[in-house]
Structure formats: C-alpha cells, structure tokens
Design a protein around this motif. Structure first.
Motif, PDB file in Angstrom:
ATOM      1  N   ASP A 295       0.834  -1.202   0.000  1.00 41.18           N
ATOM      2  CA  ASP A 295       0.000   0.000   0.000  1.00 41.18           C
ATOM      3  C   ASP A 295       0.872   1.257   0.000  1.00 41.18           C
ATOM      4  OD1 ASP A 295      -2.392  -1.392  -0.020  1.00 41.18           O
ATOM      5  OD2 ASP A 295      -2.530  -1.464   2.156  1.00 41.18           O
ATOM      6  N   TYR A 296       1.974   1.216   0.738  1.00 43.26           N
ATOM      7  CA  TYR A 296       2.867   2.371   0.771  1.00 43.26           C
ATOM      8  C   TYR A 296       3.488   2.626  -0.600  1.00 43.26           C
ATOM      9  CZ  TYR A 296       6.718   5.398   2.284  1.00 43.26           C
ATOM     10  OH  TYR A 296       7.607   6.432   2.434  1.00 43.26           O
ATOM     11  N   LEU A 297       3.920   1.569  -1.268  1.00 41.56           N
ATOM     12  CA  LEU A 297       4.482   1.725  -2.609  1.00 41.56           C
ATOM     13  C   LEU A 297       3.430   2.236  -3.594  1.00 41.56           C
ATOM     14  CD1 LEU A 297       6.679  -1.496  -2.781  1.00 41.56           C
ATOM     15  CD2 LEU A 297       7.462   0.855  -2.482  1.00 41.56           C
ATOM     16  N   SER A 298       2.198   1.777  -3.436  1.00 41.16           N
ATOM     17  CA  SER A 298       1.110   2.278  -4.288  1.00 41.16           C
ATOM     18  C   SER A 298       0.861   3.760  -4.043  1.00 41.16           C
ATOM     19  CB  SER A 298      -0.176   1.486  -4.030  1.00 41.16           C
ATOM     20  OG  SER A 298      -0.032   0.132  -4.413  1.00 41.16           O
ATOM     21  N   GLN A 299       0.979   4.166  -2.773  1.00 38.99           N
ATOM     22  CA  GLN A 299       0.786   5.573  -2.441  1.00 38.99           C
ATOM     23  C   GLN A 299       1.875   6.433  -3.099  1.00 38.99           C
ATOM     24  OE1 GLN A 299      -1.875   6.409  -0.888  1.00 38.99           O
ATOM     25  NE2 GLN A 299      -1.534   8.581  -0.467  1.00 38.99           N
ATOM     26  N   ILE A 300       3.093   5.957  -3.097  1.00 37.42           N
ATOM     27  CA  ILE A 300       4.182   6.682  -3.748  1.00 37.42           C
ATOM     28  C   ILE A 300       3.949   6.752  -5.254  1.00 37.42           C
ATOM     29  CG2 ILE A 300       6.650   6.613  -4.287  1.00 37.42           C
ATOM     30  CD1 ILE A 300       7.106   5.438  -1.510  1.00 37.42           C
ATOM     31  N   GLU A 301       3.460   5.654  -5.842  1.00 31.20           N
ATOM     32  CA  GLU A 301       3.188   5.645  -7.279  1.00 31.20           C
ATOM     33  C   GLU A 301       2.124   6.677  -7.649  1.00 31.20           C
ATOM     34  OE1 GLU A 301       4.689   4.180  -9.754  1.00 31.20           O
ATOM     35  OE2 GLU A 301       6.149   3.310  -8.355  1.00 31.20           O
ATOM     36  N   ARG A 302       1.159   6.892  -6.773  1.00 27.52           N
ATOM     37  CA  ARG A 302       0.147   7.905  -7.031  1.00 27.52           C
ATOM     38  C   ARG A 302       0.774   9.290  -7.095  1.00 27.52           C
ATOM     39  NH1 ARG A 302      -5.194   6.335  -3.363  1.00 27.52           N
ATOM     40  NH2 ARG A 302      -5.515   4.237  -4.201  1.00 27.52           N
ATOM     41  N   VAL A 303       1.724   9.536  -6.204  1.00 24.36           N
ATOM     42  CA  VAL A 303       2.419  10.824  -6.214  1.00 24.36           C
ATOM     43  C   VAL A 303       3.219  10.981  -7.505  1.00 24.36           C
ATOM     44  CG1 VAL A 303       4.180  12.221  -5.061  1.00 24.36           C
ATOM     45  CG2 VAL A 303       2.540  10.916  -3.705  1.00 24.36           C
ATOM     46  N   ILE A 304       3.913   9.933  -7.902  1.00 22.17           N
ATOM     47  CA  ILE A 304       4.696   9.973  -9.133  1.00 22.17           C
ATOM     48  C   ILE A 304       3.803  10.266 -10.332  1.00 22.17           C
ATOM     49  CG2 ILE A 304       6.103   8.594 -10.703  1.00 22.17           C
ATOM     50  CD1 ILE A 304       7.199   7.115  -8.253  1.00 22.17           C
ATOM     51  N   LYS A 305       2.650   9.606 -10.385  1.00 19.65           N
ATOM     52  CA  LYS A 305       1.744   9.801 -11.504  1.00 19.65           C
ATOM     53  C   LYS A 305       1.265  11.243 -11.591  1.00 19.65           C
ATOM     54  CE  LYS A 305      -2.466   7.965 -13.621  1.00 19.65           C
ATOM     55  NZ  LYS A 305      -3.562   6.970 -13.508  1.00 19.65           N
ATOM     56  N   ARG A 306       0.933  11.835 -10.431  1.00 22.25           N
ATOM     57  CA  ARG A 306       0.486  13.228 -10.442  1.00 22.25           C
ATOM     58  C   ARG A 306       1.604  14.160 -10.892  1.00 22.25           C
ATOM     59  NH1 ARG A 306      -1.811  11.980  -5.512  1.00 22.25           N
ATOM     60  NH2 ARG A 306      -0.228  13.195  -4.419  1.00 22.25           N
ATOM     61  N   MET A 307       2.829  13.869 -10.472  1.00 28.14           N
ATOM     62  CA  MET A 307       3.958  14.698 -10.877  1.00 28.14           C
ATOM     63  C   MET A 307       4.233  14.543 -12.360  1.00 28.14           C
ATOM     64  SD  MET A 307       6.516  14.290  -7.595  1.00 28.14           S
ATOM     65  CE  MET A 307       7.662  15.504  -8.242  1.00 28.14           C
ATOM     66  N   GLU A 308       4.052  13.353 -12.893  1.00 21.87           N
ATOM     67  CA  GLU A 308       4.224  13.137 -14.328  1.00 21.87           C
ATOM     68  C   GLU A 308       3.204  13.941 -15.121  1.00 21.87           C
ATOM     69  OE1 GLU A 308       6.067   8.608 -14.533  1.00 21.87           O
ATOM     70  OE2 GLU A 308       3.899   8.909 -14.560  1.00 21.87           O
ATOM     71  N   GLU A 309       1.972  13.957 -14.610  1.00 20.88           N
ATOM     72  CA  GLU A 309       0.921  14.717 -15.286  1.00 20.88           C
ATOM     73  C   GLU A 309       1.232  16.211 -15.299  1.00 20.88           C
ATOM     74  OE1 GLU A 309      -2.483  13.550 -13.056  1.00 20.88           O
ATOM     75  OE2 GLU A 309      -2.750  11.653 -14.141  1.00 20.88           O
ATOM     76  N   LYS A 310       1.932  16.671 -14.269  1.00 16.96           N
ATOM     77  CA  LYS A 310       2.320  18.089 -14.191  1.00 16.96           C
ATOM     78  C   LYS A 310       3.664  18.349 -14.860  1.00 16.96           C
ATOM     79  CE  LYS A 310      -0.139  18.812  -9.817  1.00 16.96           C
ATOM     80  NZ  LYS A 310       0.006  19.168  -8.371  1.00 16.96           N
ATOM     81  N   LYS A 311       4.247  17.270 -15.447  1.00 18.22           N
ATOM     82  CA  LYS A 311       5.509  17.356 -16.173  1.00 18.22           C
ATOM     83  C   LYS A 311       6.638  17.918 -15.308  1.00 18.22           C
ATOM     84  CE  LYS A 311       3.134  17.880 -20.606  1.00 18.22           C
ATOM     85  NZ  LYS A 311       3.210  16.435 -20.836  1.00 18.22           N
ATOM     86  N   GLN A 312       6.656  17.475 -14.055  1.00 23.16           N
ATOM     87  CA  GLN A 312       7.750  17.857 -13.172  1.00 23.16           C
ATOM     88  C   GLN A 312       8.951  16.961 -13.432  1.00 23.16           C
ATOM     89  OE1 GLN A 312       5.282  17.600  -9.574  1.00 23.16           O
ATOM     90  NE2 GLN A 312       5.690  19.784  -9.224  1.00 23.16           N
ATOM     91  N   ASP A 313      10.144  17.500 -13.272  1.00 18.73           N
ATOM     92  CA  ASP A 313      11.336  16.793 -13.749  1.00 18.73           C
ATOM     93  C   ASP A 313      12.194  16.170 -12.651  1.00 18.73           C
ATOM     94  OD1 ASP A 313      12.281  19.037 -12.590  1.00 18.73           O
ATOM     95  OD2 ASP A 313      13.255  19.876 -14.374  1.00 18.73           O
ATOM     96  N   ASP A 314      11.680  16.109 -11.426  1.00 14.80           N
ATOM     97  CA  ASP A 314      12.492  15.527 -10.354  1.00 14.80           C
ATOM     98  C   ASP A 314      12.032  14.124  -9.976  1.00 14.80           C
ATOM     99  OD1 ASP A 314      10.136  16.469  -9.410  1.00 14.80           O
ATOM    100  OD2 ASP A 314      10.951  17.558  -7.691  1.00 14.80           O
ATOM    101  N   LEU A 315      11.490  13.410 -10.940  1.00 11.65           N
ATOM    102  CA  LEU A 315      10.965  12.074 -10.684  1.00 11.65           C
ATOM    103  C   LEU A 315      12.041  11.029 -10.346  1.00 11.65           C
ATOM    104  CD1 LEU A 315       8.180  11.877 -13.425  1.00 11.65           C
ATOM    105  CD2 LEU A 315       7.928  12.387 -11.002  1.00 11.65           C
ATOM    106  N   PRO A 316      13.258  11.134 -10.877  1.00  4.36           N
ATOM    107  CA  PRO A 316      14.261  10.102 -10.560  1.00  4.36           C
ATOM    108  C   PRO A 316      14.510   9.919  -9.068  1.00  4.36           C
ATOM    109  CG  PRO A 316      14.991  11.417 -12.414  1.00  4.36           C
ATOM    110  CD  PRO A 316      13.751  12.086 -11.890  1.00  4.36           C
TER     111      PRO A 316
END
Length: 242
Positions: free
Chosen positions: A109-130
């Motif tokens: 569940d914790y990893l899924s929660q992090i993936e949700r954050v990553i997805k939102r950042m991708e949608e906003k085209k933020q570049d600090d995803l690594p």
C-alpha cells in the motif's frame, strides 16, 4: 520525504469469530468484530474496513493504538510489528498528532501511495521524478525504522538531524483524526454518566472527521481514553477516568 514521499474492561469477554477476508466489510458491527488473535489478522481486517475518504487519495493505514484495542497482549503487538517490519511486510510511521501516535501501512500500500504521487507529478511534467526511484531502491528497502538521519540520505556527516518517513497526502486525514478524537470525547463527556452503548455510538456520524466512528473508537479505546464495560444489553463505552 515530508508530505511527498479497547483498553480492555476487567470483565472477560468471549472472543468473537474472526471474519474471513470476504466478510470483513462495513456491515459487521464493532462489538462483534472487536478482538483478534494476532496482529496481522487485526491489520488485514482493519485495512479492509478503512473508510473511503472523498477528495483524498490515501491508501488504508492502521493506528498502533487500534491494534492495542484489538489484540489482548500489547507486548505481543509490539513484538509482531517488529517482526513484520523486519520482514518488510509493512512500514511504521510516526505521526504528528500525538507523542505516541504511529500508523502502520502494508508495504504494498505504501508503494502504491508513492506511485500515485509519481503519476500526479508526471501529469504536471515535473522533472524531479528520478529521486522517487532512488528512494524506492536505496532507502525503503534498507531503512526500516520510522526515521532516517540526514547523513544517511546525503552520505555526509555535516548535519545529524533526523527526518521522519511520511505517508504522502496524509495531512488532511491527520487533521480529521485530531478533530474526530476531540469531537467523540466531547460527545461522551456531555452525557450524564459519560457513557453510551457501543451499538448506538457506532451508528453516529462525526462532523469534523472524514474517518468513521469505528476508526475513532478503536483508536481511543486502545490509547486508554475510553474503556468498555460489559452489560446485559451489550458493551458500554465509557470515558476513562484521569
């Protein structure tokens, strides 16, 4: 890694049937679904009962106080949580809602929660995803405690400050947790004997918390603010004396 990343009554109560995973839904009353044989059983049942919260994207979590309300031996809870943590089955988080408040979330569940954050950042085209991939690969799997040192993050010894691991997006839920605690205690304190039948109390809705009454009852009973007493008509929930 901040936002991103029943104290028991003295009477003996017969242990209720532990529900199978398929029937651990919202239809079961708390009185008939109060105690469990071990920590993992309690975790999975409470996870399944975690309330749906509108407008907040959050995976289910369980409070350590709730486990204390449902597994008779607190030492057993602590021991089993430590074992499950070392097995990387779950993570324990220190909350800012109280000195002894800890949340437990299954690792998936914790990893899924992090993936949700990553997805939102991708949608906003933020570049600090690594940094998230680095965090998942090098930090989550090796740092199992609720906190981590600054030197462990940067591999420098300049700043020894500690950082707490956090559940992403949990802020609004923690605000509701604090407000719901106060509202429930106020509700009972206004009654003549500072008590109410659990079956009646469980049906009430809290105005100030997105979490349901069952969530708050388990929490306050486990933390010792409330206690339960056997009566011929069922369990009574009382405000614990100071």
């Amino acid at each position: 890694m901040e936002e991103t990343a029943l104290s028991r009554s003295s009477g003996s109560r017969k242990r209720q049937r532990e529900p199978e995973s398929g029937d651990s839904d919202q239809s079961l009353s708390l009185e008939d679904n109060l105690t469990f044989s071990d920590t993992m059983v309690a975790l999975r049942i409470m996870r399944a009962q975690f309330p749906h919260i509108e407008k907040v994207s959050i995976q289910p979590f369980v409070l350590q106080s709730q486990l204390y309300s449902s597994v008779k031996d607190r030492t057993q809870v602590d021991r089993e949580l430590e074992s499950l943590k070392r097995e990387k089955a779950l993570r324990i988080f220190k909350l800012n809602t109280g000195q002894d408040d800890h949340a437990i979330m299954l690792i998936d569940d914790y990893l899924s929660q992090i993936e949700r954050v990553i997805k939102r950042m991708e949608e906003k085209k933020q570049d600090d995803l690594p940094v998230f991939e680095w965090f998942k690969t090098h930090v989550i799997s090796s740092k199992l405690d609720p906190s981590i040192g600054h030197d462990e993050l940067t591999r420098q010894l300049i700043d020894p400050n500690m950082y707490w691991f956090a559940i992403p997006n949990v802020g609004p839920v923690l605000k509701g947790l604090s407000q719901g605690r106060k509202e429930l205690l106020s509700l009972l304190n206004r009654r003549k004997f500072k008590e109410m039948m659990m079956a009646t109390l469980e049906k009430k809705r809290l105005r100030l918390s997105p979490l349901d009454m069952r969530f708050h009852l388990r929490d306050l009973i486990g933390s010792g603010h409330l206690r339960t007493v056997e009566a011929p008509s069922g369990l009574i929930v009382k405000v614990a004396k100071d």
